[in-house]
Scaffold this motif. Structure first.
Motif, short mmCIF file in Angstrom:
data_model
loop_
_atom_site.label_atom_id
_atom_site.label_comp_id
_atom_site.label_asym_id
_atom_site.label_seq_id
_atom_site.Cartn_x
_atom_site.Cartn_y
_atom_site.Cartn_z
N HIS A 1 -6.68 8.58 -13.16
CA HIS A 1 -7.41 8.62 -14.44
C HIS A 1 -8.02 10.00 -14.66
N MET B 1 -6.09 1.38 -3.77
CA MET B 1 -5.61 1.53 -5.14
C MET B 1 -6.74 1.79 -6.12
N ALA B 2 -7.91 1.29 -5.86
CA ALA B 2 -9.05 1.59 -6.73
C ALA B 2 -9.33 3.09 -6.72
N THR B 3 -9.22 3.70 -5.55
CA THR B 3 -9.43 5.15 -5.43
C THR B 3 -8.26 5.93 -6.05
N GLU C 1 -6.37 4.94 -8.50
CA GLU C 1 -6.48 4.84 -9.95
C GLU C 1 -7.55 5.78 -10.50
N LYS C 2 -8.65 5.95 -9.78
CA LYS C 2 -9.66 6.92 -10.21
C LYS C 2 -9.08 8.32 -10.23
N GLN D 1 0.62 -4.12 -7.59
CA GLN D 1 -0.69 -4.58 -8.08
C GLN D 1 -0.61 -5.16 -9.49
N HIS D 2 0.23 -4.58 -10.32
CA HIS D 2 0.26 -4.97 -11.73
C HIS D 2 1.39 -5.93 -12.10
N THR E 1 -6.28 -6.45 1.31
CA THR E 1 -7.63 -6.03 0.92
C THR E 1 -7.75 -4.52 1.01
N GLN F 1 -5.87 -2.96 -1.90
CA GLN F 1 -6.61 -3.06 -3.16
C GLN F 1 -7.70 -1.99 -3.22
N ALA F 2 -8.41 -1.79 -2.11
CA ALA F 2 -9.47 -0.78 -2.07
C ALA F 2 -8.88 0.61 -2.25
N SER G 1 0.99 0.56 -7.09
CA SER G 1 0.58 0.30 -8.47
C SER G 1 1.46 -0.78 -9.10
#
Length: 141
Positions: free
Chosen positions: A109, A101-103, A105-106, A43-44, A95, A98-99, A40
């Motif tokens: 959240h 991290m999308a999961t 972050e879900k 990424q940020h 890549t 990134q994929a 994270s």
């Protein structure tokens, strides 16, 4: 009263960490909490380096180096030479990273939504303001 504050803050942070860990694990992701935190931050943070991660997290450089090696071995992280500091490397998510991290972050959240359930926007804003003041006090700002 300060004992209640200490205990509440400790329990809140611990429970958030445990809940996020479970949410990540329930999605079958191969990460522990520090892996997710490192990804994270990378990424940020633009032009991220290992030294910046050590400073940001308060962890020693050896621990950061081990974590980054693990993430690189998992194919989630890439390194390239820093253009202005040849002793340093810039870190970016691959890549796959990134994929993943999308999961992550879900999952995080979902935990955040559960934690904030029943709170108004004003209550959340007040909490954030107070927590920021406390954090600044502890960091000597």
């Amino acid at each position: 009263m300060s004992t209640d504050i200490r205990n509440t803050i400790w329990h809140l942070a611990f429970q958030f960490k445990v809940s996020a860990k479970h949410a990540i694990r329930d999605r079958g992701l191969p990460l522990n909490g520090m892996h997710a935190r490192m990804l994270s931050l990378i990424q940020h943070q633009e032009r991220c380096t290992a030294n910046q991660l050590a400073t940001t997290t308060g962890r020693d450089k050896a621990q950061i180096t081990r974590l980054l090696k693990e993430l690189e071995d998992m194919g989630l992280l890439t390194r390239r030479l820093h253009p202005s500091d040849k002793r340093s490397q810039l870190l970016t998510l691959s890549t796959d990273g990134q994929a993943l991290m999308a999961t992550v972050e879900k999952a995080e959240h979902a935990v955040e939504a559960q934690m904030l359930k029943g709170l108004s926007q004003d209550e959340v804003a007040s909490f954030l303001k107070l927590a920021e003041k406390m954090l600044n006090n502890l960091q000597g700002s």
